[in-house]
Design a protein around this motif. Structure first.
Motif, PDB file in Angstrom:
ATOM      1  N   VAL A 112       0.852  -1.188   0.000  1.00  0.00           N
ATOM      2  CA  VAL A 112       0.000   0.000   0.000  1.00  0.00           C
ATOM      3  C   VAL A 112       0.889   1.239   0.000  1.00  0.00           C
ATOM      4  O   VAL A 112       2.032   1.197   0.460  1.00  0.00           O
ATOM      5  N   PRO A 138      -3.569   0.150  -3.274  1.00  0.00           N
ATOM      6  CA  PRO A 138      -4.316   1.299  -2.764  1.00  0.00           C
ATOM      7  C   PRO A 138      -3.426   2.470  -2.376  1.00  0.00           C
ATOM      8  O   PRO A 138      -2.308   2.281  -1.880  1.00  0.00           O
ATOM      9  N   VAL A 140      -3.452   5.400   0.211  1.00  0.00           N
ATOM     10  CA  VAL A 140      -4.164   5.566   1.472  1.00  0.00           C
ATOM     11  C   VAL A 140      -3.890   6.938   2.076  1.00  0.00           C
ATOM     12  O   VAL A 140      -2.769   7.236   2.506  1.00  0.00           O
ATOM     13  N   TRP A 300      -3.466  -0.030   8.599  1.00  0.00           N
ATOM     14  CA  TRP A 300      -4.818  -0.562   8.711  1.00  0.00           C
ATOM     15  C   TRP A 300      -5.278  -1.186   7.394  1.00  0.00           C
ATOM     16  O   TRP A 300      -5.817  -2.290   7.361  1.00  0.00           O
ATOM     17  N   VAL A 301      -5.032  -0.475   6.293  1.00  0.00           N
ATOM     18  CA  VAL A 301      -5.449  -0.991   4.987  1.00  0.00           C
ATOM     19  C   VAL A 301      -4.600  -2.203   4.604  1.00  0.00           C
ATOM     20  O   VAL A 301      -5.110  -3.183   4.053  1.00  0.00           O
ATOM     21  N   ARG A 302      -3.290  -2.147   4.896  1.00  0.00           N
ATOM     22  CA  ARG A 302      -2.418  -3.292   4.579  1.00  0.00           C
ATOM     23  C   ARG A 302      -2.887  -4.555   5.310  1.00  0.00           C
ATOM     24  O   ARG A 302      -2.789  -5.666   4.777  1.00  0.00           O
ATOM     25  N   SER A 304      -5.907  -5.225   5.949  1.00  0.00           N
ATOM     26  CA  SER A 304      -7.289  -5.483   5.509  1.00  0.00           C
ATOM     27  C   SER A 304      -8.317  -5.080   6.550  1.00  0.00           C
ATOM     28  O   SER A 304      -9.324  -5.759   6.768  1.00  0.00           O
ATOM     29  N   VAL A 307     -13.746  -0.953   6.595  1.00  0.00           N
ATOM     30  CA  VAL A 307     -13.969   0.475   6.390  1.00  0.00           C
ATOM     31  C   VAL A 307     -14.968   1.025   7.407  1.00  0.00           C
ATOM     32  O   VAL A 307     -15.841   0.318   7.892  1.00  0.00           O
ATOM     33  N   ALA A 313      -8.181   5.891   7.950  1.00  0.00           N
ATOM     34  CA  ALA A 313      -7.727   5.808   6.562  1.00  0.00           C
ATOM     35  C   ALA A 313      -8.763   6.290   5.569  1.00  0.00           C
ATOM     36  O   ALA A 313      -9.970   6.114   5.751  1.00  0.00           O
ATOM     37  N   ILE A 315      -9.276   6.170   1.231  1.00  0.00           N
ATOM     38  CA  ILE A 315      -8.777   5.588  -0.004  1.00  0.00           C
ATOM     39  C   ILE A 315      -8.947   6.585  -1.146  1.00  0.00           C
ATOM     40  O   ILE A 315     -10.050   7.072  -1.406  1.00  0.00           O
ATOM     41  N   SER A 326     -11.730   4.326   6.647  1.00  0.00           N
ATOM     42  CA  SER A 326     -11.617   3.121   7.451  1.00  0.00           C
ATOM     43  C   SER A 326     -11.126   3.484   8.825  1.00  0.00           C
ATOM     44  O   SER A 326     -10.524   4.530   9.022  1.00  0.00           O
TER      45      SER A 326
END
Length: 327
Positions: A112, A138, A140, A300-302, A304, A307, A313, A315, A326
């Motif tokens: 990410v 993504p 972020v 957080w996005v890495r 998963s 949201v 986060a 996107i 998220s």
């Protein structure tokens, strides 16, 4: 830095981070990542107007050594494909920009990109969005208004600092604030709390003639300068002699402003799309909060994370203003 890690719950264990080694307050980024338990931190540096690569190396490692994490940071002056193949999080930091398609193509599919500011502030020249979309990587952004980050609260004091630097007291000054974005509330309240009389205008042409001490430009950058010849002429018609046009954010044609008899601050123009004053002018705290928040959002996005509208986060999507949040 310890407080920021505690408040954001940043945990980079088992992750590899590629960021920058920088000078001043921005030396914190790589060190925060290492303090948060990153498996390995690669910190790329180069000589810029802010300092030499040697200075960036020295300041980053000195700070890292003071908290016992220097052994987890490798300072780089070249980024190899092997390093990119290991990277879980790469930051959109000054020394790394622009993140090209060639670089993005070497990242793992689960990697990410940490934008390190809010998604709506995305600048296309910073990184290749088409390459990210093609690879499914993504971009972020960080919710700077999240209570654990709260960087927006520094925008008012930052603008006040910029006005002080220009020679104005702010207290009892009459200020015209040109603002068409989410900075508006923080700037208006920060100026008012310092004793300024503030009128807000979302469009240059709506500004009226008055005894302004300063006209603050905080307009979202576009392909063309937000203050060009027509806008400069209108500002000159509305402002008394000696009024200052202060560039907080949004590109301006300084030549036409000067030709219309208006003073401009700061005297040295920022890069296109960049703010006229850095958060570090207020000291390290807002920078630490922003960098910790940017890393937390990407983490957080890495991992998963689900949201949520009130999360860390954001996107970045191709559609302007289309943001998913998220936690």
């Amino acid at each position: 830095m310890g407080r920021a890690l505690t408040e954001t719950l940043l945990d980079l264990s088992e992750l590899t981070v590629l960021t920058e080694a920088a000078t001043g307050a921005y030396a914190v980024t790589a060190v925060l990542a290492a303090m948060a338990g990153a498996r390995q931190v690669y910190a790329f540096t180069k000589t810029t107007r802010h300092g030499t690569s040697a200075e960036a190396r020295e300041q980053t490692l000195k700070l890292a050594d003071s908290v016992g994490v220097a052994n987890r940071i490798d300072i780089l002056e070249q980024i190899t494909p092997d390093i990119l193949h290991q990277t879980d999080i790469i930051t959109n930091s000054g020394h790394l920009r622009p993140l090209t398609a060639a670089l993005i193509d070497e990242l793992p599919r689960e990697a990410v990109i940490a934008l390190m500011f809010e998604a709506w502030e995305f600048r296309s020249e910073d990184l290749d969005m088409d390459a990210c979309l093609r690879r499914g990587i993504p971009i972020v952004g960080v919710n700077e208004r999240h209570p654990s980050v709260d960087v927006f609260s520094f925008l008012g004091p930052l603008c006040v600092k910029q006005l002080h630097d220009s020679g104005l007291s702010v207290y009892k000054n009459r200020i015209a604030l040109l603002c068409d974005n989410d900075f508006i509330g923080s700037l208006r309240s920060g100026l008012a709390s310092s004793g300024a009389s503030v009128d807000v205008f979302e469009d240059v042409q709506t500004l009226y003639r008055a005894q302004w001490d300063a006209i603050i430009v905080a307009l979202r950058p576009t392909a063309e300068p937000r203050i060009g010849s027509p806008e400069a002429a209108h500002l000159a018609a509305c402002a008394p002699a000696g009024a200052i046009v202060l560039q907080f954010w949004g590109d301006m044609d300084r030549t036409v402003l000067s030709a219309n008899g208006l003073g401009v601050w700061p005297t040295t123009p920022p890069g296109l799309g960049h703010m006229g004053i850095l958060l570090s002018e207020l000291g390290p705290e807002p920078v630490v909060r922003l960098q910790a928040g940017g890393l937390r959002a990407a983490e957080w996005v890495r991992r998963s994370g689900a949201v949520s509208s009130d999360g860390f986060a954001q996107i970045v999507t191709p559609a302007s203003g289309s943001i998913a949040n998220s936690r």
